[in-house]
Design an enzyme around this catalytic site. Sequence first.
Site, PDB file in Angstrom:
ATOM      1  N   HIS A  72      38.645  -5.473  33.102  1.00  0.00           N
ATOM      2  CA  HIS A  72      38.291  -5.581  31.813  1.00  0.00           C
ATOM      3  C   HIS A  72      39.040  -5.005  30.755  1.00  0.00           C
ATOM      4  O   HIS A  72      39.560  -4.180  30.710  1.00  0.00           O
ATOM      5  CB  HIS A  72      36.576  -4.874  31.307  1.00  0.00           C
ATOM      6  N   TYR A 201      27.742  -1.478  24.578  1.00  0.00           N
ATOM      7  CA  TYR A 201      27.096  -0.229  24.210  1.00  0.00           C
ATOM      8  C   TYR A 201      26.588  -0.563  23.079  1.00  0.00           C
ATOM      9  O   TYR A 201      27.339  -0.953  21.779  1.00  0.00           O
ATOM     10  CB  TYR A 201      28.675   0.361  23.888  1.00  0.00           C
ATOM     11  N   PRO A 293      27.499  10.723  30.598  1.00  0.00           N
ATOM     12  CA  PRO A 293      27.901   9.405  31.174  1.00  0.00           C
ATOM     13  C   PRO A 293      28.654   8.254  30.543  1.00  0.00           C
ATOM     14  O   PRO A 293      28.815   7.296  29.991  1.00  0.00           O
ATOM     15  CB  PRO A 293      27.231   8.813  32.115  1.00  0.00           C
ATOM     16  N   LYS A 297      33.783   8.574  32.082  1.00  0.00           N
ATOM     17  CA  LYS A 297      34.376   9.184  32.327  1.00  0.00           C
ATOM     18  C   LYS A 297      34.744  10.698  33.891  1.00  0.00           C
ATOM     19  O   LYS A 297      35.548  10.741  34.682  1.00  0.00           O
ATOM     20  CB  LYS A 297      35.066  10.806  31.520  1.00  0.00           C
ATOM     21  N   TYR A 385      39.326   5.384  26.353  1.00  0.00           N
ATOM     22  CA  TYR A 385      38.224   4.844  27.013  1.00  0.00           C
ATOM     23  C   TYR A 385      39.274   4.114  28.442  1.00  0.00           C
ATOM     24  O   TYR A 385      38.543   4.719  29.460  1.00  0.00           O
ATOM     25  CB  TYR A 385      37.439   3.906  26.392  1.00  0.00           C
TER      26      TYR A 385
HETATM   27  C1  LIG Z   1      22.875  11.077  38.864  1.00  0.00           C
HETATM   28  C2  LIG Z   1      24.065  10.461  38.900  1.00  0.00           C
HETATM   29  C3  LIG Z   1      24.484   9.271  37.291  1.00  0.00           C
HETATM   30  C4  LIG Z   1      25.908   9.427  36.856  1.00  0.00           C
HETATM   31  N1  LIG Z   1      25.891   7.631  36.944  1.00  0.00           N
HETATM   32  C5  LIG Z   1      27.283   7.639  35.706  1.00  0.00           C
HETATM   33  C6  LIG Z   1      27.576   6.584  35.475  1.00  0.00           C
HETATM   34  O1  LIG Z   1      26.831   5.595  35.267  1.00  0.00           O
HETATM   35  N2  LIG Z   1      28.475   6.319  35.094  1.00  0.00           N
HETATM   36  C7  LIG Z   1      29.256   7.353  35.106  1.00  0.00           C
HETATM   37  O2  LIG Z   1      31.180   7.355  34.169  1.00  0.00           O
HETATM   38  N3  LIG Z   1      29.544   8.603  35.869  1.00  0.00           N
HETATM   39  C8  LIG Z   1      28.437   9.179  35.964  1.00  0.00           C
HETATM   40  N4  LIG Z   1      27.883  10.117  36.625  1.00  0.00           N
HETATM   41  C9  LIG Z   1      29.298  10.384  37.290  1.00  0.00           C
HETATM   42  C10 LIG Z   1      29.664  10.622  38.499  1.00  0.00           C
HETATM   43  O3  LIG Z   1      29.330   9.684  39.303  1.00  0.00           O
HETATM   44  C11 LIG Z   1      30.296  11.631  39.012  1.00  0.00           C
HETATM   45  O4  LIG Z   1      31.326  12.958  37.817  1.00  0.00           O
HETATM   46  C12 LIG Z   1      31.229  11.507  40.016  1.00  0.00           C
HETATM   47  O5  LIG Z   1      30.348  11.161  41.812  1.00  0.00           O
HETATM   48  C13 LIG Z   1      31.913  12.722  40.840  1.00  0.00           C
HETATM   49  O6  LIG Z   1      32.491  12.865  42.406  1.00  0.00           O
HETATM   50  P1  LIG Z   1      32.315  14.387  43.021  1.00  0.00           P
HETATM   51  O7  LIG Z   1      32.498  14.046  44.436  1.00  0.00           O
HETATM   52  O8  LIG Z   1      33.058  15.291  42.215  1.00  0.00           O
HETATM   53  O9  LIG Z   1      30.866  14.892  42.927  1.00  0.00           O
HETATM   54  P2  LIG Z   1      29.430  13.890  43.815  1.00  0.00           P
HETATM   55  O10 LIG Z   1      30.085  11.835  43.464  1.00  0.00           O
HETATM   56  O11 LIG Z   1      28.270  14.705  43.476  1.00  0.00           O
HETATM   57  O12 LIG Z   1      30.257  14.608  45.113  1.00  0.00           O
HETATM   58  C14 LIG Z   1      29.658  15.715  45.870  1.00  0.00           C
HETATM   59  C15 LIG Z   1      29.111  15.404  47.074  1.00  0.00           C
HETATM   60  O13 LIG Z   1      28.611  16.973  48.015  1.00  0.00           O
HETATM   61  C16 LIG Z   1      28.097  17.123  48.651  1.00  0.00           C
HETATM   62  N5  LIG Z   1      27.626  18.002  49.085  1.00  0.00           N
HETATM   63  C17 LIG Z   1      27.270  18.934  47.771  1.00  0.00           C
HETATM   64  N6  LIG Z   1      26.463  20.093  48.785  1.00  0.00           N
HETATM   65  C18 LIG Z   1      26.889  20.586  49.347  1.00  0.00           C
HETATM   66  C19 LIG Z   1      27.292  21.250  50.961  1.00  0.00           C
HETATM   67  N7  LIG Z   1      26.885  22.254  50.821  1.00  0.00           N
HETATM   68  N8  LIG Z   1      27.688  21.257  52.297  1.00  0.00           N
HETATM   69  C20 LIG Z   1      28.684  19.838  52.047  1.00  0.00           C
HETATM   70  N9  LIG Z   1      28.856  18.751  51.141  1.00  0.00           N
HETATM   71  C21 LIG Z   1      27.802  19.063  50.043  1.00  0.00           C
HETATM   72  C22 LIG Z   1      27.223  15.860  48.315  1.00  0.00           C
HETATM   73  O14 LIG Z   1      26.240  15.467  48.540  1.00  0.00           O
HETATM   74  C23 LIG Z   1      27.928  14.993  48.023  1.00  0.00           C
HETATM   75  O15 LIG Z   1      28.041  13.583  48.674  1.00  0.00           O
HETATM   76  C24 LIG Z   1      26.520  10.038  37.708  1.00  0.00           C
HETATM   77  C25 LIG Z   1      26.011  11.473  38.206  1.00  0.00           C
HETATM   78  C26 LIG Z   1      25.422  11.159  38.843  1.00  0.00           C
HETATM   79  C27 LIG Z   1      24.564  12.559  39.685  1.00  0.00           C
END
Ligand SMILES: Cc1cc2nc3c(=O)[nH]c(=O)nc-3n(C[C@H](O)[C@H](O)[C@H](O)COP(=O)(O)OP(=O)(O)OC[C@H]3O[C@@H](n4cnc5c(N)ncnc54)[C@H](O)[C@@H]3O)c2cc1C
Length: 398
Positions: A72, A201, A293, A297, A385
């Site tokens: 995009h 947006y 969101p 980011k 962005y």
């Molecule tokens: C509901 C939701 C919707 C979102 N929508 C958007 C969006 O539309 N646009 C956008 O840009 N961002 C969005 N985000 C943000 C984006 O998805 C996150 O920033 C991203 O997933 C971060 O990745 P991460 O690996 O740090 O964490 P996560 O993706 O949260 O991964 C963490 C992992 O750790 C695991 N875990 C937790 N505790 C334990 C434990 N004790 N032992 C073992 N494993 C564990 C979990 O199961 C998970 O798989 C959203 C976030 C959420 C929560």
Amino acid sequence: MRTTVGIIGAGPAGLLLARLLHRAGIDSVVLESRDRAYVEHRHRAGILEQGTVDVLRAAGAGERMDREGLRHDGIELRFARRRHRIDFPALTGGRSVMVYAQTEVCKDLIALQLTEGGPLLFEAQALAVEDAADGRPRIPFRHRGRADVLECDYAVGCDGFWGVARRAFPAALSRVFERTYPYAWLGVLADVAPSHDELVYARHDRGFALLSMRSPSVSRLYLQVPADTDAGRWSEPEIWDELERRLETDDGWRLARGPLTQKSVTPMRSFVHEPMRHGRLFLAGDAAHIVPPTGAKGLNLAVGDVVTLAHALAHEKETGSSDLLDAYSATCLRRVWQAERFSCDMTTLLHSAPDATPFDVRLQQARLERIASSRAAETDLAEAYTGFPLGRRQISAR
Ligand SMILES: Cc1cc2nc3c(=O)[nH]c(=O)nc-3n(C[C@H](O)[C@H](O)[C@H](O)COP(=O)(O)OP(=O)(O)OC[C@H]3O[C@@H](n4cnc5c(N)ncnc54)[C@H](O)[C@@H]3O)c2cc1C
């Protein structure tokens, strides 16, 4: 079990970190509390910054993304029933973003890890991180009902906002910076081709709306709703009617409807935990910071953290110097706070606050008019962005 780097969590942060370490010849074990199907089907983010795209390619994880992802070159702002396009490459010297769902990024990284990388244990819940301050960290965990311990040289909490790693930081060291918003996003997936070829947006007196997509045949749409909304209370026709109202323009643009396949409410929160390191324990991704969101980011910040950490661990392995590991928290936090600022700006620019005064509303309109009429203001938005660049050395070193 024993390894060099014990990683808690197989979201984008944990999976990419394991991949980057594997490429650098550093052992790791990933513990993930959920099962594989759950992780692969958890719908969340979908916009990859240029730097994230570059990192996935350099890590050998970009093949399907390049085939199926949608490049995009801009977004559209809608307000006062008008449209204004922000042209990313023209404003940023050629940068763009990629629409490729987080679910697909995770599927690609899981497949690579299981065929080429170190152990990735699903249904393995970390219970704590012990001894990180002054010795080798130990991570007690339960794997399919059986108790075990992972001993490692370094532990990394990639376990999201609700994980256990952050709790291992002593209260006297931890500082939390936080803001909650009085609204949330009702998000839906719809089996219908997106009604516009770029993200839209929309600011509207009834609240914010976002038209996004996951593929040429699947739309992702969001509505601003009150913070305590129950998704089940919104019927399909109500959702489409409200989207239509908020996205409407004066030039006859039409919103295409289709069956909804998923519906959920995402709370809006800004959160930063400082520092991101305690002894031999590091935090990465949502475990350390959350953004609303609106700026797309969250996933990209998680990628920035683990690229920085993998580079620092490889540097230590190659040179014996812990300089980059020592600088990890400060390096990441500079980028994190820029993303926090941008995400907060975009959120307050486009959402209707329940307590907004008429003065606040006029200011919001003036901010939008400013972006639509000033190349400098547009450039500021486009740069943020598409993402602040990761160091070239960090990407290519992998
Ligand atoms: C509901 C939701 C919707 C979102 N929508 C958007 C969006 O539309 N646009 C956008 O840009 N961002 C969005 N985000 C943000 C984006 O998805 C996150 O920033 C991203 O997933 C971060 O990745 P991460 O690996 O740090 O964490 P996560 O993706 O949260 O991964 C963490 C992992 O750790 C695991 N875990 C937790 N505790 C334990 C434990 N004790 N032992 C073992 N494993 C564990 C979990 O199961 C998970 O798989 C959203 C976030 C959420 C929560």
